[in-house]
Design a protein around this motif. Structure first.
Motif, PDB file in Angstrom:
ATOM      1  N   VAL A  27      37.043  34.636  60.646  1.00  0.00           N
ATOM      2  CA  VAL A  27      36.225  35.843  60.499  1.00  0.00           C
ATOM      3  C   VAL A  27      36.142  36.554  61.847  1.00  0.00           C
ATOM      4  CG1 VAL A  27      33.870  36.678  60.086  1.00  0.00           C
ATOM      5  CG2 VAL A  27      34.877  34.945  58.569  1.00  0.00           C
ATOM      6  N   ALA A  28      36.321  37.863  61.844  1.00  0.00           N
ATOM      7  CA  ALA A  28      36.139  38.648  63.063  1.00  0.00           C
ATOM      8  C   ALA A  28      34.647  38.774  63.364  1.00  0.00           C
ATOM      9  CB  ALA A  28      36.752  40.036  62.880  1.00  0.00           C
ATOM     10  N   PRO A  29      34.254  38.877  64.629  1.00  0.00           N
ATOM     11  CA  PRO A  29      32.830  39.036  64.941  1.00  0.00           C
ATOM     12  C   PRO A  29      32.186  40.195  64.175  1.00  0.00           C
ATOM     13  CG  PRO A  29      34.052  38.600  66.942  1.00  0.00           C
ATOM     14  CD  PRO A  29      35.078  38.786  65.850  1.00  0.00           C
ATOM     15  N   GLU A  30      32.943  41.263  63.992  1.00  0.00           N
ATOM     16  CA  GLU A  30      32.419  42.422  63.254  1.00  0.00           C
ATOM     17  C   GLU A  30      32.113  42.076  61.802  1.00  0.00           C
ATOM     18  OE1 GLU A  30      34.917  43.787  66.687  1.00  0.00           O
ATOM     19  OE2 GLU A  30      35.123  42.283  65.080  1.00  0.00           O
ATOM     20  N   GLY A  31      32.765  41.022  61.292  1.00  0.00           N
ATOM     21  CA  GLY A  31      32.518  40.608  59.915  1.00  0.00           C
ATOM     22  C   GLY A  31      31.111  40.104  59.693  1.00  0.00           C
ATOM     23  N   LEU A  32      30.476  39.584  60.748  1.00  0.00           N
ATOM     24  CA  LEU A  32      29.095  39.123  60.615  1.00  0.00           C
ATOM     25  C   LEU A  32      28.151  40.305  60.400  1.00  0.00           C
ATOM     26  CD1 LEU A  32      28.949  36.378  63.402  1.00  0.00           C
ATOM     27  CD2 LEU A  32      29.604  36.151  60.998  1.00  0.00           C
ATOM     28  N   ILE A  33      28.454  41.418  61.044  1.00  0.00           N
ATOM     29  CA  ILE A  33      27.643  42.630  60.850  1.00  0.00           C
ATOM     30  C   ILE A  33      27.795  43.125  59.413  1.00  0.00           C
ATOM     31  CG2 ILE A  33      27.305  45.025  61.586  1.00  0.00           C
ATOM     32  CD1 ILE A  33      28.397  44.150  64.345  1.00  0.00           C
ATOM     33  N   ALA A  34      29.020  43.105  58.922  1.00  0.00           N
ATOM     34  CA  ALA A  34      29.264  43.538  57.544  1.00  0.00           C
ATOM     35  C   ALA A  34      28.505  42.656  56.555  1.00  0.00           C
ATOM     36  CB  ALA A  34      30.760  43.510  57.247  1.00  0.00           C
ATOM     37  N   GLN A  35      28.454  41.351  56.822  1.00  0.00           N
ATOM     38  CA  GLN A  35      27.722  40.439  55.948  1.00  0.00           C
ATOM     39  C   GLN A  35      26.237  40.770  55.941  1.00  0.00           C
ATOM     40  OE1 GLN A  35      28.474  38.230  53.792  1.00  0.00           O
ATOM     41  NE2 GLN A  35      26.502  37.239  53.448  1.00  0.00           N
ATOM     42  N   GLY A  36      25.683  41.066  57.119  1.00  0.00           N
ATOM     43  CA  GLY A  36      24.266  41.421  57.189  1.00  0.00           C
ATOM     44  C   GLY A  36      23.944  42.683  56.418  1.00  0.00           C
ATOM     45  N   ARG A  37      24.830  43.650  56.491  1.00  0.00           N
ATOM     46  CA  ARG A  37      24.622  44.887  55.725  1.00  0.00           C
ATOM     47  C   ARG A  37      24.632  44.598  54.231  1.00  0.00           C
ATOM     48  NH1 ARG A  37      28.586  47.883  57.801  1.00  0.00           N
ATOM     49  NH2 ARG A  37      30.085  47.267  56.201  1.00  0.00           N
ATOM     50  N   GLY A  38      25.562  43.750  53.801  1.00  0.00           N
ATOM     51  CA  GLY A  38      25.617  43.395  52.389  1.00  0.00           C
ATOM     52  C   GLY A  38      24.365  42.662  51.937  1.00  0.00           C
ATOM     53  N   GLU A  39      23.867  41.749  52.756  1.00  0.00           N
ATOM     54  CA  GLU A  39      22.638  41.026  52.415  1.00  0.00           C
ATOM     55  C   GLU A  39      21.477  41.979  52.196  1.00  0.00           C
ATOM     56  OE1 GLU A  39      21.129  37.832  54.719  1.00  0.00           O
ATOM     57  OE2 GLU A  39      22.987  36.686  54.663  1.00  0.00           O
ATOM     58  N   ALA A  40      21.389  43.001  53.032  1.00  0.00           N
ATOM     59  CA  ALA A  40      20.302  43.965  52.896  1.00  0.00           C
ATOM     60  C   ALA A  40      20.321  44.635  51.525  1.00  0.00           C
ATOM     61  CB  ALA A  40      20.382  45.014  54.004  1.00  0.00           C
ATOM     62  N   PHE A  41      21.514  45.013  51.070  1.00  0.00           N
ATOM     63  CA  PHE A  41      21.602  45.638  49.748  1.00  0.00           C
ATOM     64  C   PHE A  41      21.370  44.626  48.640  1.00  0.00           C
ATOM     65  CE2 PHE A  41      23.374  49.170  52.080  1.00  0.00           C
ATOM     66  CZ  PHE A  41      22.922  50.260  51.359  1.00  0.00           C
ATOM     67  N   ASP A  42      21.738  43.368  48.875  1.00  0.00           N
ATOM     68  CA  ASP A  42      21.469  42.346  47.867  1.00  0.00           C
ATOM     69  C   ASP A  42      19.969  42.150  47.689  1.00  0.00           C
ATOM     70  OD1 ASP A  42      22.479  40.720  45.897  1.00  0.00           O
ATOM     71  OD2 ASP A  42      22.755  38.972  47.188  1.00  0.00           O
ATOM     72  N   TYR A  43      19.206  42.225  48.787  1.00  0.00           N
ATOM     73  CA  TYR A  43      17.740  42.186  48.675  1.00  0.00           C
ATOM     74  C   TYR A  43      17.260  43.284  47.731  1.00  0.00           C
ATOM     75  CZ  TYR A  43      17.432  39.310  52.970  1.00  0.00           C
ATOM     76  OH  TYR A  43      17.543  38.329  53.918  1.00  0.00           O
ATOM     77  N   LEU A  44      17.812  44.487  47.935  1.00  0.00           N
ATOM     78  CA  LEU A  44      17.370  45.635  47.148  1.00  0.00           C
ATOM     79  C   LEU A  44      17.727  45.487  45.673  1.00  0.00           C
ATOM     80  CD1 LEU A  44      18.315  48.535  49.590  1.00  0.00           C
ATOM     81  CD2 LEU A  44      16.053  47.548  49.196  1.00  0.00           C
ATOM     82  N   LEU A  45      18.767  44.719  45.388  1.00  0.00           N
ATOM     83  CA  LEU A  45      19.178  44.483  43.998  1.00  0.00           C
ATOM     84  C   LEU A  45      18.509  43.250  43.392  1.00  0.00           C
ATOM     85  CD1 LEU A  45      22.948  45.286  44.472  1.00  0.00           C
ATOM     86  CD2 LEU A  45      21.411  46.525  42.930  1.00  0.00           C
ATOM     87  N   GLY A  46      17.686  42.572  44.185  1.00  0.00           N
ATOM     88  CA  GLY A  46      16.989  41.402  43.679  1.00  0.00           C
ATOM     89  C   GLY A  46      17.794  40.119  43.785  1.00  0.00           C
ATOM     90  N   GLU A  47      18.887  40.146  44.570  1.00  0.00           N
ATOM     91  CA  GLU A  47      19.756  38.973  44.759  1.00  0.00           C
ATOM     92  C   GLU A  47      20.175  38.359  43.426  1.00  0.00           C
ATOM     93  OE1 GLU A  47      18.761  36.819  48.767  1.00  0.00           O
ATOM     94  OE2 GLU A  47      16.877  37.285  47.769  1.00  0.00           O
ATOM     95  N   ARG A  48      20.624  39.221  42.556  1.00  0.00           N
ATOM     96  CA  ARG A  48      21.046  38.783  41.219  1.00  0.00           C
ATOM     97  C   ARG A  48      22.120  39.747  40.728  1.00  0.00           C
ATOM     98  NH1 ARG A  48      18.757  42.429  37.651  1.00  0.00           N
ATOM     99  NH2 ARG A  48      17.186  43.752  38.622  1.00  0.00           N
TER     100      ARG A  48
END
Length: 246
Positions: A27-48
């Motif tokens: 994984v590139a270091p920048e990939g960790l930032i992308a993962q964090g952004r995705g997690e934020a939207f998953d929160y908004l979707l209820g992680e489901r």
């Protein structure tokens, strides 16, 4: 050691897996930032997986089965998170698998390919050519892989390549938690779900769909509908959470 009773145990395990994969050069270091952004939207979707995303995943299966030459494009994050699931999807759909990276080095290409093969994925190999109209290394692809594909499944994609693939006349399925991203907005079919939920759901749908049903369903795919439904789901969840504070 992450305690199993931690309320964020599953998310922390994923973060640790990606951090380990970054240290291993997958994984590139920048990939960790992308993962964090995705997690934020998953929160908004209820992680489901929403009902809308589940329908999109069935549509994705139909498109894969109906395609003449489908290819699954894999980057470092996808390989680190879902290598074993990609092997199952490849078997269920008959799609080819090609590694394609923005932060491309021969070492990373080798490591990601090795990881996928360890989990049973049959990864295309060969001499890449600059076939996609982009100025960076994601333009590089295999002539008999993404270059010849009529449909490309791109989990965790960057938007400019998605747009370039569409301009080349290819259908694109994108797995992206952010319905506002360029990738989701540009894809033929955006699947607004987390990749570790989406990939097995698509594989399961592939296994139960007949070729005739796949062709019929693939003809009626409406990507904009799924974007609208995802945005509506986020808005409804925010409203619900706001009311809970009253």
């Amino acid at each position: 050691m992450i305690p199993e009773d931690h309320p964020r145990y599953a998310a922390l395990v994923v973060r640790e897996r990606l951090a380990d994969a970054m240290r291993a050069g997958i994984v590139a270091p920048e990939g960790l930032i992308a993962q964090g952004r995705g997690e934020a939207f998953d929160y908004l979707l209820g992680e489901r997986t929403t009902a809308s995303a589940a329908r999109a995943e069935t549509d994705a299966a139909a498109m894969l089965l109906a395609a003449r030459r489908p290819v699954i494009s894999v980057n470092g994050n996808t390989a680190a998170l879902s290598a074993h699931q990609l092997a199952d999807l490849q078997e269920a759909s008959g799609a080819l698998v090609e590694v394609n990276l923005f932060h491309r080095t021969e070492e990373r290409m080798h490591k990601i390919t090795a990881l996928l093969e360890e989990h049973g994925v049959d990864v295309l190999s060969g001499v890449p050519e600059r076939l996609i109209p982009l100025s960076h290394d994601r333009a590089l692809c295999l002539p008999d892989g993404i270059g010849a594909a009529d449909l490309v499944l791109v989990p965790l994609e960057d938007g400019d390549r998605c747009a370039a693939l569409r301009q080349m006349g290819k259908a694109v399925i994108a797995v992206d938690l952010n319905p506002l991203s360029r990738t989701a907005q540009t894809a033929t079919l955006p699947v607004i779900d987390e990749v570790r939920r989406a990939v097995p759901a698509i594989a399961a749908a592939c296994r139960t769909m007949t070729p005739a049903a796949a062709r019929e369903r693939a003809c009626g795919v409406d990507g904009k509908r799924y974007l609208k439904e995802a945005i509506a789901a986020i808005a409804a969840r925010l409203e619900e959470m706001g009311h809970a504070l009253e």
